[in-house]
Design an enzyme around this catalytic site. Structure first.
Site, PDB file in Angstrom:
ATOM      1  N   GLY A 231      -3.839  -6.476   2.083  1.00  0.00           N
ATOM      2  CA  GLY A 231      -5.307  -6.036   0.768  1.00  0.00           C
ATOM      3  C   GLY A 231      -5.061  -6.140  -0.312  1.00  0.00           C
ATOM      4  N   ASN A 232      -5.727  -5.535  -1.420  1.00  0.00           N
ATOM      5  CA  ASN A 232      -5.090  -5.324  -2.626  1.00  0.00           C
ATOM      6  C   ASN A 232      -5.882  -4.545  -3.370  1.00  0.00           C
ATOM      7  OD1 ASN A 232      -8.274  -5.975  -4.165  1.00  0.00           O
ATOM      8  ND2 ASN A 232      -7.567  -8.240  -2.580  1.00  0.00           N
ATOM      9  N   ARG A 233      -6.250  -3.780  -4.882  1.00  0.00           N
ATOM     10  CA  ARG A 233      -6.124  -2.629  -5.100  1.00  0.00           C
ATOM     11  C   ARG A 233      -7.214  -3.086  -5.320  1.00  0.00           C
ATOM     12  NH1 ARG A 233      -3.491  -0.536  -9.291  1.00  0.00           N
ATOM     13  NH2 ARG A 233      -2.180  -2.331  -9.845  1.00  0.00           N
TER      14      ARG A 233
END
Ligand code: C5P
Length: 422
Positions: A231-233
């Site tokens: 995922g990403n932030r």
């Protein structure tokens, strides 16, 4: 209920039985220091995790727990009726289920049922409970009734496990409470302005009335196995701010949210997705009905080629684990290639490029490749861009000109970006 236009509001904080209850003490403290009158309604289970004296000292008010105390003051409904806003933090899966079903077998249940105040829920539970179809359905039902959610976020949980289910950070909960106060005050100001003939609501110009706006927000998650993902932030803050700004300006807004960590104002149609593939399907279904599309979501460029149906174990994978990734569809590029008539498409580019000129060059190449009408570029890094309340962006047109450069709160930037589309 008193109107939340005055500085000091009556905020009821429902505390339920999760280990994260101790973190809510700092939420109470900040709300009290911000000048609000804070009333805690704790469940019996909550008091096993944090003591009543602590909650009373920090909230500076008596803590109510018992349905059968204060019966002469009809306390089971009085607390909810007097509230300007109700925060439930931490909210267990059990409390969320009870709230969805309208069960009022304790003081908190009665308080929530007897109130017309906006409700913000900060869930905290183990990942399995958060992903359980019962919880997913309860959250969706509550969202459809206008209840807002903050978190949960992904991170270390009580045991050795980690994943989605951790209580949102106390500062973010406070920010969400304050944002909700702002949204409801604006809604009330607009509602109050309506009875006057021809009045334009003071809260916002209705320059997007009649426009259908589709916004994507958040960060996609690409499953590796039943418990892990790439995922990403991205928290979804900027995209949600754009959706809310468009809504306040009169547009009919659909928000496709990928794992949003921020609450969404009522009146916006929210479609929740997890992965890039799900986002792509949701966008292709919704895009033909939109006049303006804003692709603020951080979409994974790649996904694992296969998803293990059981948890990948280190004793079978060994010292080195190789993941094969395949490219995800470029949703924005596809939109640019199949653009509807008079449809305006805004893309985003989050870049780590430190040099200003190189950043602009990158953006010029990207807007040409993607075929969108505007590209909003922001710099991201370990501590910039994602999850923050403020942002700094520049906006490029297809000719490569910088048409706007601005910094400020994500909501103020949302309005500036929308200004370029009217
Ligand atoms: O190529 P890059 O990921 O930097 O492009 C960012 C823009 O493209 C964003 O607007 C994002 O929503 C969109 N995007 C997309 N599909 C992808 C990757 C990004 O629509 N697979």
């Amino acid at each position: 209920m008193t109107g939340p236009s005055s500085g000091s509001l009556n905020i009821v904080v429902g505390v339920t039985g999760g280990i994260a209850a101790y973190k809510v003490v700092s939420v109470l403290r900040t709300l009290v220091l911000s000048g609000h009158d804070v009333h805690v309604v704790a469940t019996d289970a909550a008091l096993r995790f944090v003591g009543k004296p602590t909650l009373e000292a920090i909230s500076r008010n008596v803590v109510n727990t018992d349905l059968y105390e204060g019966v002469s003051q009809v306390r089971h409904v009085a607390i909810g009726q007097a509230a300007d806003l109700i925060l439930v933090a931490p909210a267990t899966a059990n409390t969320i289920a009870k709230l969805a079903a309208g069960i009022a077998d304790d003081l908190l249940g009665n308080t929530l049922l007897a109130s017309r105040a906006p409700v913000l829920i900060a869930p905290a539970m183990h990942t399995e409970m958060w992903h359980n179809p019962a919880t997913v359905a309860n959250v969706a039902l509550l969202r459809s009734r206008g209840v807002r959610f903050i978190g949960p976020i992904s991170g270390q949980l009580t045991g050795d496990d980690s994943g989605p289910g951790r209580l949102a950070e106390p500062d973010d909960i406070v920010a969400a409470v304050l944002a909700l106060i702002e949204v409801t005050s604006a809604e009330r100001a607009a509602a109050a302005a309506v009875p006057v003939a021809d009045a334009v609501p003071a809260a916002a110009a209705q320059d997007l009335a009649g426009r259908r706006v589709l916004v994507t927000a958040g960060g996609t998650r690409e499953a590796l196995d039943p418990v892990r993902f790439l995922g990403n932030r991205s928290s979804g803050r900027q995209g949600v701010a754009i959706a809310e700004a468009a809504h306040v300006r009169g547009a009919a807004v659909t928000l496709i949210g990928a794992n949003l960590e921020v609450p969404v104002a009522s009146g916006i149609t929210v479609i929740s997705v997890v992965s890039a593939t799900e986002l792509a399907s949701a966008v292709s279904a919704a895009a033909p009905h939109a006049d303006l599309i804003v692709m603020a979501a951080a979409v994974a460029d790649y996904r694992p080629e296969t998803i293990a149906d059981r948890k990948i174990k280190k004793d079978t994978a060994g010292d080195r684990l190789t993941l094969n990734l395949v490219k995800n569809p470029d949703i924005l590029m596809a939109l640019g290639q199949n653009r509807g008539q008079n449809q305006l498409i805004v893309g985003f580019a989050a870049e780590t490029e430190a040099d200003d000129d190189a950043l602009v060059q990158l953006a010029r190449g990207k807007i040409r490749r993607k075929g969108c009408d505007l590209l909003v570029v922001n710099r991201v890094g370990w501590s910039t861009g994602f999850s923050t309340v403020d942002n700094a962006v520049l906006v490029i047109n297809p000719a490569g000109d910088i048409v706007m450069e601005a910094a400020g709160s994500k909501l103020s930037l949302a309005h500036r970006i929308l200004d370029l589309t009217v």
